[in-house]
Design a protein around this motif. Structure first.
Motif, PDB file in Angstrom:
ATOM      1  N   PRO A 152       0.954  -1.171   0.107  1.00  0.00           N
ATOM      2  CA  PRO A 152       0.069   0.096  -0.149  1.00  0.00           C
ATOM      3  C   PRO A 152       0.620   1.157  -0.129  1.00  0.00           C
ATOM      4  CG  PRO A 152       0.373  -1.099   1.736  1.00  0.00           C
ATOM      5  CD  PRO A 152       0.759  -1.847   1.633  1.00  0.00           C
ATOM      6  N   LEU A 153       0.769   2.106  -0.750  1.00  0.00           N
ATOM      7  CA  LEU A 153       1.496   3.661  -0.517  1.00  0.00           C
ATOM      8  C   LEU A 153       0.329   4.487   0.010  1.00  0.00           C
ATOM      9  CD1 LEU A 153       2.356   3.397  -4.638  1.00  0.00           C
ATOM     10  CD2 LEU A 153       3.603   3.134  -2.835  1.00  0.00           C
ATOM     11  N   GLU A 154       0.535   5.091   0.672  1.00  0.00           N
ATOM     12  CA  GLU A 154       0.702   6.471   1.206  1.00  0.00           C
ATOM     13  C   GLU A 154       1.141   7.816   0.936  1.00  0.00           C
ATOM     14  OE1 GLU A 154       0.451   6.425   5.626  1.00  0.00           O
ATOM     15  OE2 GLU A 154      -0.382   4.240   5.443  1.00  0.00           O
ATOM     16  N   ASN A 155       0.119   9.447   0.540  1.00  0.00           N
ATOM     17  CA  ASN A 155       0.816   9.791   0.489  1.00  0.00           C
ATOM     18  C   ASN A 155       2.305  10.474   1.407  1.00  0.00           C
ATOM     19  OD1 ASN A 155      -1.434  10.619  -1.562  1.00  0.00           O
ATOM     20  ND2 ASN A 155      -2.613  12.029   0.119  1.00  0.00           N
ATOM     21  N   ASN A 156       3.173  11.300   0.061  1.00  0.00           N
ATOM     22  CA  ASN A 156       4.369  11.243   1.198  1.00  0.00           C
ATOM     23  C   ASN A 156       4.650  10.690   1.800  1.00  0.00           C
ATOM     24  OD1 ASN A 156       3.948  13.949  -0.833  1.00  0.00           O
ATOM     25  ND2 ASN A 156       2.502  14.517   1.005  1.00  0.00           N
ATOM     26  N   LYS A 157       4.992   9.351   1.296  1.00  0.00           N
ATOM     27  CA  LYS A 157       5.351   8.121   2.944  1.00  0.00           C
ATOM     28  C   LYS A 157       6.624   7.734   1.402  1.00  0.00           C
ATOM     29  CE  LYS A 157       2.939   8.680   6.846  1.00  0.00           C
ATOM     30  NZ  LYS A 157       2.773   7.817   8.191  1.00  0.00           N
ATOM     31  N   LYS A 158       7.109   6.689   2.126  1.00  0.00           N
ATOM     32  CA  LYS A 158       7.643   5.950   1.511  1.00  0.00           C
ATOM     33  C   LYS A 158       7.881   4.540   1.389  1.00  0.00           C
ATOM     34  CE  LYS A 158      12.156   9.551   0.779  1.00  0.00           C
ATOM     35  NZ  LYS A 158      13.548   9.814   1.817  1.00  0.00           N
ATOM     36  N   VAL A 159       8.135   3.654   0.494  1.00  0.00           N
ATOM     37  CA  VAL A 159       7.597   2.731   0.482  1.00  0.00           C
ATOM     38  C   VAL A 159       9.573   1.848  -0.073  1.00  0.00           C
ATOM     39  CG1 VAL A 159       6.769   0.368   0.137  1.00  0.00           C
ATOM     40  CG2 VAL A 159       4.946   2.174   0.047  1.00  0.00           C
ATOM     41  N   LEU A 160       9.268   1.118   1.119  1.00  0.00           N
ATOM     42  CA  LEU A 160      10.665   0.266   0.778  1.00  0.00           C
ATOM     43  C   LEU A 160      10.411  -1.456   0.156  1.00  0.00           C
ATOM     44  CD1 LEU A 160      14.097  -0.285   0.923  1.00  0.00           C
ATOM     45  CD2 LEU A 160      13.532  -0.798   3.054  1.00  0.00           C
ATOM     46  N   ILE A 161      10.940  -1.583  -0.640  1.00  0.00           N
ATOM     47  CA  ILE A 161      10.654  -3.223  -1.380  1.00  0.00           C
ATOM     48  C   ILE A 161      11.514  -4.195  -1.728  1.00  0.00           C
ATOM     49  CG2 ILE A 161       9.539  -4.127  -3.187  1.00  0.00           C
ATOM     50  CD1 ILE A 161       7.741  -1.755  -3.712  1.00  0.00           C
ATOM     51  N   HIS A 162      11.467  -4.337  -0.630  1.00  0.00           N
ATOM     52  CA  HIS A 162      12.955  -6.175  -1.251  1.00  0.00           C
ATOM     53  C   HIS A 162      12.637  -7.344  -2.669  1.00  0.00           C
ATOM     54  CE1 HIS A 162      15.214  -4.901   2.592  1.00  0.00           C
ATOM     55  NE2 HIS A 162      14.168  -4.594   3.056  1.00  0.00           N
ATOM     56  N   VAL A 163      13.389  -7.143  -2.782  1.00  0.00           N
ATOM     57  CA  VAL A 163      13.649  -7.922  -3.947  1.00  0.00           C
ATOM     58  C   VAL A 163      14.067  -9.222  -3.851  1.00  0.00           C
ATOM     59  CG1 VAL A 163      11.502  -6.982  -5.842  1.00  0.00           C
ATOM     60  CG2 VAL A 163      14.168  -7.134  -5.682  1.00  0.00           C
ATOM     61  N   ASP A 164      14.188 -10.360  -4.225  1.00  0.00           N
ATOM     62  CA  ASP A 164      15.327 -11.740  -4.213  1.00  0.00           C
ATOM     63  C   ASP A 164      15.705 -11.513  -5.505  1.00  0.00           C
ATOM     64  OD1 ASP A 164      14.808 -11.672  -1.496  1.00  0.00           O
ATOM     65  OD2 ASP A 164      13.405 -13.549  -1.857  1.00  0.00           O
ATOM     66  N   HIS A 165      15.314 -11.419  -6.975  1.00  0.00           N
ATOM     67  CA  HIS A 165      16.022 -12.395  -7.823  1.00  0.00           C
ATOM     68  C   HIS A 165      15.933 -10.671  -8.431  1.00  0.00           C
ATOM     69  CE1 HIS A 165      11.070 -11.402  -8.177  1.00  0.00           C
ATOM     70  NE2 HIS A 165      11.575 -11.840  -9.901  1.00  0.00           N
ATOM     71  N   ASN A 166      17.153 -10.781  -9.898  1.00  0.00           N
ATOM     72  CA  ASN A 166      17.027  -9.620 -10.869  1.00  0.00           C
ATOM     73  C   ASN A 166      15.514  -9.295 -11.719  1.00  0.00           C
ATOM     74  OD1 ASN A 166      18.132  -7.848 -12.407  1.00  0.00           O
ATOM     75  ND2 ASN A 166      19.187  -8.463 -13.112  1.00  0.00           N
ATOM     76  N   SER A 167      15.472  -8.449 -12.007  1.00  0.00           N
ATOM     77  CA  SER A 167      14.553  -8.600 -13.083  1.00  0.00           C
ATOM     78  C   SER A 167      12.707  -7.920 -12.851  1.00  0.00           C
ATOM     79  CB  SER A 167      14.165  -9.651 -14.365  1.00  0.00           C
ATOM     80  OG  SER A 167      15.511  -8.890 -15.112  1.00  0.00           O
ATOM     81  N   PRO A 168      13.153  -7.546 -11.772  1.00  0.00           N
ATOM     82  CA  PRO A 168      10.995  -8.169 -11.394  1.00  0.00           C
ATOM     83  C   PRO A 168      10.389  -6.701 -12.043  1.00  0.00           C
ATOM     84  CG  PRO A 168      12.331  -6.640  -9.782  1.00  0.00           C
ATOM     85  CD  PRO A 168      13.011  -7.286 -10.246  1.00  0.00           C
ATOM     86  N   VAL A 169       9.495  -7.074 -11.829  1.00  0.00           N
ATOM     87  CA  VAL A 169       8.185  -6.052 -12.486  1.00  0.00           C
ATOM     88  C   VAL A 169       7.245  -6.127 -11.939  1.00  0.00           C
ATOM     89  CG1 VAL A 169       5.850  -6.484 -14.445  1.00  0.00           C
ATOM     90  CG2 VAL A 169       8.435  -7.862 -14.625  1.00  0.00           C
ATOM     91  N   VAL A 170       7.372  -4.413 -11.579  1.00  0.00           N
ATOM     92  CA  VAL A 170       6.391  -2.987 -11.125  1.00  0.00           C
ATOM     93  C   VAL A 170       5.376  -2.993 -11.705  1.00  0.00           C
ATOM     94  CG1 VAL A 170       6.394  -1.571  -9.104  1.00  0.00           C
ATOM     95  CG2 VAL A 170       8.676  -3.318  -9.530  1.00  0.00           C
ATOM     96  N   VAL A 171       3.613  -2.974 -11.188  1.00  0.00           N
ATOM     97  CA  VAL A 171       2.907  -2.253 -11.284  1.00  0.00           C
ATOM     98  C   VAL A 171       2.120  -1.572 -10.285  1.00  0.00           C
ATOM     99  CG1 VAL A 171       0.502  -2.622 -12.688  1.00  0.00           C
ATOM    100  CG2 VAL A 171       2.675  -4.446 -12.715  1.00  0.00           C
ATOM    101  N   VAL A 172       1.646  -0.425 -10.749  1.00  0.00           N
ATOM    102  CA  VAL A 172       0.847   0.737 -10.114  1.00  0.00           C
ATOM    103  C   VAL A 172      -0.486   0.587 -10.018  1.00  0.00           C
ATOM    104  CG1 VAL A 172       0.799   3.062  -9.145  1.00  0.00           C
ATOM    105  CG2 VAL A 172       3.014   2.348  -9.409  1.00  0.00           C
ATOM    106  N   THR A 173      -1.573   0.190  -9.020  1.00  0.00           N
ATOM    107  CA  THR A 173      -3.141   0.262  -9.833  1.00  0.00           C
ATOM    108  C   THR A 173      -2.997   0.586  -8.439  1.00  0.00           C
ATOM    109  OG1 THR A 173      -4.796  -1.626 -10.027  1.00  0.00           O
ATOM    110  CG2 THR A 173      -3.105  -1.783  -7.963  1.00  0.00           C
ATOM    111  N   ASP A 174      -4.558   1.797  -8.500  1.00  0.00           N
ATOM    112  CA  ASP A 174      -5.543   2.032  -7.691  1.00  0.00           C
ATOM    113  C   ASP A 174      -6.891   1.309  -7.602  1.00  0.00           C
ATOM    114  OD1 ASP A 174      -6.597   2.503 -10.174  1.00  0.00           O
ATOM    115  OD2 ASP A 174      -6.917   4.754  -9.596  1.00  0.00           O
ATOM    116  N   GLY A 175      -6.884   0.169  -8.442  1.00  0.00           N
ATOM    117  CA  GLY A 175      -8.129  -0.559  -8.172  1.00  0.00           C
ATOM    118  C   GLY A 175      -9.326  -0.290  -9.393  1.00  0.00           C
ATOM    119  N   PHE A 176      -8.802   0.874  -9.954  1.00  0.00           N
ATOM    120  CA  PHE A 176      -9.551   0.730 -11.824  1.00  0.00           C
ATOM    121  C   PHE A 176      -8.133   1.019 -12.893  1.00  0.00           C
ATOM    122  CE2 PHE A 176     -10.972   3.409 -14.661  1.00  0.00           C
ATOM    123  CZ  PHE A 176     -12.835   2.131 -15.506  1.00  0.00           C
ATOM    124  N   HIS A 177      -7.920   1.919 -12.873  1.00  0.00           N
ATOM    125  CA  HIS A 177      -6.319   2.623 -13.855  1.00  0.00           C
ATOM    126  C   HIS A 177      -5.184   1.030 -13.403  1.00  0.00           C
ATOM    127  CE1 HIS A 177      -8.570   5.639 -13.436  1.00  0.00           C
ATOM    128  NE2 HIS A 177      -8.587   6.090 -14.595  1.00  0.00           N
TER     129      HIS A 177
END
Length: 112
Positions: free
Chosen positions: A9-34
């Motif tokens: 989850p993303l909140e306004n003006n807050k950072k999110v730290l995401i740990h990935v274990d492998h190379n080439s992860p695919v990131v997608v942003v959604t708000d439920g409709f877009h």
């Protein structure tokens, strides 16, 4: 969403730290409709990436659209020219076009 399974989850003006274990992860942003276009991260030398989530319509554009709609509407009422009534619908139609038709471009990830 990372690799189609991890949701952060993303909140306004807050950072999110995401740990990935492998190379080439695919990131997608959604708000439920877009849903943004998928972004594949490739690690060469950097192991930390900074992104900003952007919306296709910012507050300034919404305020300008409201001001133009009001201006054209009032001009149409006072002058009784029908063309101003049509022009008052243009900002609303543009916002609806961005929101419904260009759904893939409404949300985007930009490198910081």
């Amino acid at each position: 969403m990372v690799d189609g399974k991890d949701i952060y989850p993303l909140e306004n003006n807050k950072k999110v730290l995401i740990h990935v274990d492998h190379n080439s992860p695919v990131v997608v942003v959604t708000d439920g409709f877009h849903i943004s276009r998928p972004l594949e991260l490739v690690y060469h030398h950097l192991h930390t990436y900074y992104f900003r989530v952007e919306c296709g319509m910012d507050d300034g554009q919404l305020i300008a659209g409201l001001a133009l709609t009001s201006l054209f509407f009032l001009a149409g009422i006072f002058t009784r020219w029908w063309i101003f009534g049509l022009l008052s619908m243009a900002p609303i139609l543009y916002i609806l076009f961005l929101y419904y038709i260009k759904r893939k471009d409404f949300l985007s990830l930009r490198a910081m």
